[in-house]
Motif scaffolding. Structure first.
Motif, PDB file in Angstrom:
ATOM      1  N   PRO A 105       9.405  19.142  15.570  1.00  0.00           N
ATOM      2  CA  PRO A 105      10.073  20.422  15.795  1.00  0.00           C
ATOM      3  C   PRO A 105       9.785  20.985  17.190  1.00  0.00           C
ATOM      4  CG  PRO A 105       9.041  20.384  13.629  1.00  0.00           C
ATOM      5  CD  PRO A 105       8.588  19.142  14.338  1.00  0.00           C
ATOM      6  N   HIS A 106       8.547  20.809  17.670  1.00  0.00           N
ATOM      7  CA  HIS A 106       8.221  21.299  19.019  1.00  0.00           C
ATOM      8  C   HIS A 106       9.028  20.528  20.074  1.00  0.00           C
ATOM      9  CE1 HIS A 106       5.836  23.402  21.973  1.00  0.00           C
ATOM     10  NE2 HIS A 106       5.636  22.260  22.606  1.00  0.00           N
ATOM     11  N   GLN A 136      11.869  18.864  19.658  1.00  0.00           N
ATOM     12  CA  GLN A 136      13.309  19.162  19.583  1.00  0.00           C
ATOM     13  C   GLN A 136      13.591  20.569  20.128  1.00  0.00           C
ATOM     14  OE1 GLN A 136      15.554  16.950  18.975  1.00  0.00           O
ATOM     15  NE2 GLN A 136      14.370  15.313  18.021  1.00  0.00           N
ATOM     16  N   THR A 137      12.699  21.526  19.833  1.00  0.00           N
ATOM     17  CA  THR A 137      12.926  22.898  20.311  1.00  0.00           C
ATOM     18  C   THR A 137      12.847  22.959  21.836  1.00  0.00           C
ATOM     19  OG1 THR A 137      11.842  23.673  18.320  1.00  0.00           O
ATOM     20  CG2 THR A 137      12.128  25.304  20.046  1.00  0.00           C
ATOM     21  N   ARG A 138      11.842  22.287  22.388  1.00  0.00           N
ATOM     22  CA  ARG A 138      11.696  22.323  23.853  1.00  0.00           C
ATOM     23  C   ARG A 138      12.898  21.658  24.539  1.00  0.00           C
ATOM     24  NH1 ARG A 138       7.527  23.903  26.922  1.00  0.00           N
ATOM     25  NH2 ARG A 138       9.382  24.413  28.078  1.00  0.00           N
ATOM     26  N   ALA A 191      15.909  21.391  23.261  1.00  0.00           N
ATOM     27  CA  ALA A 191      17.103  22.217  22.992  1.00  0.00           C
ATOM     28  C   ALA A 191      17.208  23.378  23.982  1.00  0.00           C
ATOM     29  CB  ALA A 191      17.074  22.728  21.557  1.00  0.00           C
ATOM     30  N   GLU A 192      16.047  23.860  24.481  1.00  0.00           N
ATOM     31  CA  GLU A 192      16.075  24.964  25.461  1.00  0.00           C
ATOM     32  C   GLU A 192      16.857  24.587  26.713  1.00  0.00           C
ATOM     33  OE1 GLU A 192      11.995  25.801  26.355  1.00  0.00           O
ATOM     34  OE2 GLU A 192      11.594  26.474  24.299  1.00  0.00           O
ATOM     35  N   SER A 214      19.673  23.296  26.868  1.00  0.00           N
ATOM     36  CA  SER A 214      21.137  23.428  26.678  1.00  0.00           C
ATOM     37  C   SER A 214      21.746  24.449  27.632  1.00  0.00           C
ATOM     38  CB  SER A 214      21.469  23.882  25.255  1.00  0.00           C
ATOM     39  OG  SER A 214      20.916  23.014  24.347  1.00  0.00           O
ATOM     40  N   ARG A 248      20.589  16.522  21.905  1.00  0.00           N
ATOM     41  CA  ARG A 248      20.628  16.055  20.501  1.00  0.00           C
ATOM     42  C   ARG A 248      19.374  15.257  20.212  1.00  0.00           C
ATOM     43  NH1 ARG A 248      24.690  13.436  23.533  1.00  0.00           N
ATOM     44  NH2 ARG A 248      23.931  11.419  24.221  1.00  0.00           N
ATOM     45  N   GLU A 270       1.494  18.565  21.761  1.00  0.00           N
ATOM     46  CA  GLU A 270       2.429  19.648  22.142  1.00  0.00           C
ATOM     47  C   GLU A 270       2.334  19.925  23.636  1.00  0.00           C
ATOM     48  OE1 GLU A 270       2.421  23.188  19.871  1.00  0.00           O
ATOM     49  OE2 GLU A 270       2.968  22.156  18.014  1.00  0.00           O
ATOM     50  N   ASP A 300       5.226  19.716  26.491  1.00  0.00           N
ATOM     51  CA  ASP A 300       5.538  20.798  27.438  1.00  0.00           C
ATOM     52  C   ASP A 300       5.551  20.271  28.871  1.00  0.00           C
ATOM     53  OD1 ASP A 300       5.675  22.506  25.311  1.00  0.00           O
ATOM     54  OD2 ASP A 300       3.662  23.335  25.585  1.00  0.00           O
TER      55      ASP A 300
END
Ligand code: PLP
Length: 463
Positions: free
Chosen positions: A356-357, A359-361, A363-364, A366, A375, A433, A437
């Protein structure tokens, strides 16, 4: 990048023909010489460290310095440095590994055939499909369907299955009896307003049309990666595999799951087949099987396929196939240790926790002017660049925007790969994580550099 004056670089240019490399450019650029690895990083001959954002070639799941794998290899080399499986011979490591793989398999599988690379396993699958349909008295049922942008290897047969132009151009591929159907990349190939589900139905309808055009009695098998890797990390649209499998079942077409990237946890389950509800007849694995530490691949087959092979080999007198190094005791021992580590450290759980970390990073990104789509699933991801986001128009491949971007990533300390203008990520499962980053921050710098470059060259359509 190593200086050409550096003698290792000069000797590289003089002697070493590099795969998947522009051979002309290499004469002046020379190589990046990697000399050691530690955790998720590799280091070049000048001591510069890089985060390996693609786990080498999607394979070093446990990173670059797992001591248990080194010990497993050393011990195996000291005990029995070579033996084979021909003519009823066997070794404890290959027996244990076959048993273990069947235990892990996402659907009941009966036997395991070892080889050394993903290409060889898939190539073997092609041969077995033909062999089995001869055994079953269906000599016409031999055509194999794969997908545009699928990647299944580089041998004559698997290079034909691969649906990516440069892997076929001027190699006189594909060979006959290999066909391609739609690439299920919703973002690029859907009609305006078409939902993922409707797009998936259209892909399945087109597959059915192709089978009917060819004659179902001539179509033997369908090859697919659960998530297409080298095609650009293309995650299947909702309901896709469900609809595809219904068509295959209707016409008795076998499903060969190429789990060479997805296998062993990459998508957040042990196999991509579990993530997408795929019920395959054969499964090929490699890469993460040994965390990439030694070459080994395996093809798992069902009991029905095995039984047809038994009758065919009885008729002919022998199952006339095998690789000298297939089931080699040293890579087999390393693979066994890799699988033990996956279990002991719950690496599938680890992927689920960290994904999740990741994919979230990603996705930012976009919001970045260059980024059309982000994706991914599990620890697989891609960022696709667009010349014009509004109309989803990509760059001219000749402009090499993706390549420029990964070169900028490299300059900022990150190694990953461009699949056209999709920048792929598949870090080792052990990534933290904080390292995710760092990876994303390095990539952001590369994206900004690339935006400047495309603007300067007049390649970018300003919003
Ligand atoms: N299949 C898939 C999905 C792959 O990603 C690859 C390699 O990247 C292969 C097959 C071919 O494997 P190898 O390069 O070991 O021959």
């Amino acid at each position: 990048m190593s200086q050409i004056a550096n003698s290792a670089a000069a000797r590289d240019i003089a002697h070493y023909l590099h795969p998947y490399t522009n051979l002309k450019t290499h004469q002046t650029s020379g190589p990046l010489i990697i000399t050691r690895g530690e955790g998720v990083r590799v280091f070049d001959d000048e001591g510069r460290g890089y985060i390996e954002g693609l786990a080498g070639l999607w394979c070093t799941t446990l990173g670059f310095s797992e001591p248990r794998l080194v010990r497993a290899a050393t011990q195996a080399l000291e005990t029995l440095p070579f033996y084979h499986g021909f003519g009823h011979k066997s070794t404890p490591a290959s027996i244990d590994l076959a048993e273990k793989l069947l235990h892990l398999a996402p659907v009941p599988m009966s036997k395991v055939l070892f080889a050394n690379s993903g290409s060889e396993s898939n190539d073997t699958a092609v041969k077995l499909i033909w062999y089995v349909n001869n055994a079953r008295g269906r000599p016409e049922k031999k055509k194999i369907i794969s997908r545009t942008k699928g990647y299944h290897g580089v041998t004559v047969a698997t290079g034909s299955l691969t649906g990516i132009a440069p892997m076929q151009a001027d190699f006189d591929l594909p060979i006959d009896r290999i066909l391609h159907t739609d690439c299920p990349h919703h973002y690029r190939f859907s009609e305006p307003g078409e939902s993922e589900e409707s797009f998936a139905s259209r892909c399945a309808d087109n597959l059915e049309k192709l089978i009917l055009e060819q004659g179902p009695e001539t179509v033997a098998a369908f090859f697919a990666e659960p998530v297409m890797g080298a095609g650009g990390v293309l995650v299947p649209p909702a309901t896709y595999f469900e609809k595809i499998q219904a068509v295959l079942k209707k016409y008795e077409v076998l499903f060969i799951a190429d789990e060479i990237i997805c296998g062993f946890g990459r998508t957040g389950n042990m196999f991509g087949c579990q993530t997408y509800g795929i019920k395959p007849d054969m499964i090929s694995v490699a890469k993460g099987l040994s965390s990439g530490y030694l070459p080994i691949s395996a093809l798992m087959i069902t009991e029905e396929i095995y039984q047809s092979m038994v009758s065919e080999s009885e008729k002919i007198g022998i199952f006339g196939h095998g690789h000298t190094y297939g089931g080699h005791p040293v890579p087999a021992a390393v693979a066994l240790e890799t699988l033990r580590i996956y279990e002991e450290r719950d690496m599938v759980g680890q992927v689920r926790r960290i994904a999740p970390h990741f994919q979230t990073r990603l996705a930012e990104l976009s919001d970045h002017p260059l980024v059309g789509q982000v994706r991914g699933v599990g620890l697989l991801g891609a960022v696709e660049l667009m010349r014009d986001k509004a109309t989803r128009t990509g760059f001219d491949p000749a402009d090499g925007v993706g390549t420029y971007c990964v070169n900028r990533s490299l300059a900022h300390g990150l190694i990953h790969r461009a699949m056209g203008d999709s920048l792929a990520f598949a870090p080792p499962f052990i990534i933290s994580e904080q390292e995710i980053d760092q990876m994303v921050e390095m990539f952001k710098l590369a994206l900004d550099d690339t935006l400047d470059w495309v603007i300067q060259r007049g390649l970018f359509k300003q919003p």
